[in-house]
Design an enzyme around this catalytic site. Structure first.
Site, PDB file in Angstrom:
ATOM      1  N   ASP A  27       0.830  -1.207   0.000  1.00 53.39           N
ATOM      2  CA  ASP A  27       0.000   0.000   0.000  1.00 53.39           C
ATOM      3  C   ASP A  27       0.866   1.259   0.000  1.00 53.39           C
ATOM      4  O   ASP A  27       0.661   2.156  -0.827  1.00 53.39           O
ATOM      5  CB  ASP A  27      -0.917   0.005   1.225  1.00 53.39           C
ATOM      6  N   GLU A 287       1.424  -6.244  -5.034  1.00 51.42           N
ATOM      7  CA  GLU A 287       0.989  -5.420  -6.164  1.00 51.42           C
ATOM      8  C   GLU A 287       2.115  -4.562  -6.724  1.00 51.42           C
ATOM      9  O   GLU A 287       2.354  -4.540  -7.931  1.00 51.42           O
ATOM     10  CB  GLU A 287      -0.177  -4.514  -5.753  1.00 51.42           C
TER      11      GLU A 287
END
Length: 391
Positions: A27, A287
């Site tokens: 994140d 990610e």
């Protein structure tokens, strides 16, 4: 990749980006790249709120984890305190990004509603190649009681999504390192390593750990080719150390048969990019490193963040379907076999042999895929344009 359009500095836009660090670095990794790109490429004023400066500092050593407010690489970094009322009055920016549904402080939302003009309020979602993402990209969600609307912004790989993050000069910097022996040597030195001997297969390893690591290293040893595995500190390094019969202390190195394993410190994002560009194959997780491995234009393997309801496997298959569309059938099958084996933690050794047999085809495809990404608009530019349309 097209750069973000610059505007008159006297009327430059401002951004508030909010990020909570859940249990990994993905994140904050994404938010930090977004903040820097908006600031560096377009000169936008960016204020980045982070609840966990210690995790942030692991990715960006310039961050002082003890400071409530600081400027790092042109971005104002603010500690997001558990008790928002301890702060002075905070005037919202004209563009507010709530990263990954992190829930803004109530007082800040009230301040947005009280603004002369409502800010562009964005919920930046997680990256996915699933088809439904395009249908939901850009959808508004009215606040139940305040004159505000939040808009969903989905990163993705299709034209009806927000794209992926990538700096305007990223491909050029990558190619400069990959094609220049002197730059490659310097990059290895920056990692504290000498360049590998000719004929050595270089692999980076960044994963969530598990017995898969030992099975895969055994498969590497069985193939008989000299291999260097570079693994940043973390779960993957711990498992690799056990396989080598080592204790995972800082800077440990191990050798077992033809496989050399070297542990390197958790590193800044720029240096991790260099590591990806130096290796022949990259095993990545989450990610942010998943996207950077695609930009490396080399074969890669994705260890997707596991979810209890196995929703991550739908995301994995959706990306594989898109990524393999132009791959020869044998290479596509080999890629699928190993990605699934790696994520399930079973059947790794035969799947690895299959992947190696298709390595050249996968390398050609990876470069073509990276070129496709570069031709699409990047996430930061797309997000900036989307916000302009709302104001």
């Amino acid at each position: 990749m097209k750069p973000i359009a610059c505007i008159d500095p006297a009327h430059r836009p401002d951004w508030d980006i909010f990020c909570t660090v859940v249990d990994n670095f993905g994140d904050i990794g994404v938010c930090w790249r977004l903040a820097r790109q908006l600031q560096h490429e377009a000169g936008h004023a960016v204020r980045l709120w982070v609840d966990d400066l210690a995790s942030f500092a692991a990715l960006c050593p310039a961050v002082d984890r003890t400071l409530a407010q600081q400027t790092v690489q042109g971005v104002q970094v603010r500690h997001w305190p558990a008790d928002w009322s301890t702060l002075e009055e905070v005037i919202p920016a004209r563009r507010v990004v709530e990263a990954f549904a992190c829930n803004l402080p109530d007082a800040f939302v009230q301040a947005m509603a009280a603004s002369d003009a409502a800010p562009a309020w964005i919920n930046l979602e997680y990256l996915s190649a699933e088809r439904w993402v395009g249908d939901c990209h850009g959808m508004p969600s009215p606040h139940p009681s305040l004159p505000l609307r939040k808009y969903f912004f989905f990163p993705g790989f299709r034209d009806n999504t927000g794209g992926v993050l990538g700096e305007a000069d990223l491909s050029a910097r990558r190619d400069a390192l990959q094609h220049d022996p002197a730059r490659r040597q310097a990059a290895w030195a920056a990692l504290g390593l000498t360049p590998p001997p000719d004929g050595t297969l270089c692999v980076s390893l960044f994963c969530y750990g598990g017995e898969r690591v030992g099975d895969w290293l055994t498969a590497l040893a069985d193939q008989g080719q000299p291999v260097r595995v570079v693994v940043p500190e973390g779960l993957g390094a711990t498992e690799a150390a056990h396989w080598c019969g080592q204790w995972p202390s800082p800077g440990w190195q191990g050798q077992r048969g033809c496989v050399s394993v070297v542990s390197v410190p958790f590193m800044a994002q720029e240096q991790y990019d260099s590591l990806l560009w130096l290796c022949d194959i990259n095993l990545v997780r989450g990610e942010d490193s998943f996207v950077r491995a695609q930009w490396a234009a080399l074969p890669f393997v994705w260890h997707i963040y596991p979810q209890d309801d196995s929703a991550h496997l739908d995301k994995l298959r959706a990306f594989l379907s898109l990524y393999q569309a132009e791959l020869p059938a044998e290479a596509a099958a080999a890629l699928t076999d190993f990605w699934l084996a790696w994520n399930h933690g079973v059947g790794i050794e035969p799947a690895w042999r299959g992947l190696m047999a298709q390595r050249l085809a996968l390398a050609r495809h990876a470069r073509g895929w990276a070129a496709q990404l570069a031709r699409r608009g990047g996430l930061a530019a797309n997000l900036a344009r989307f916000c302009e349309s709302l104001l």
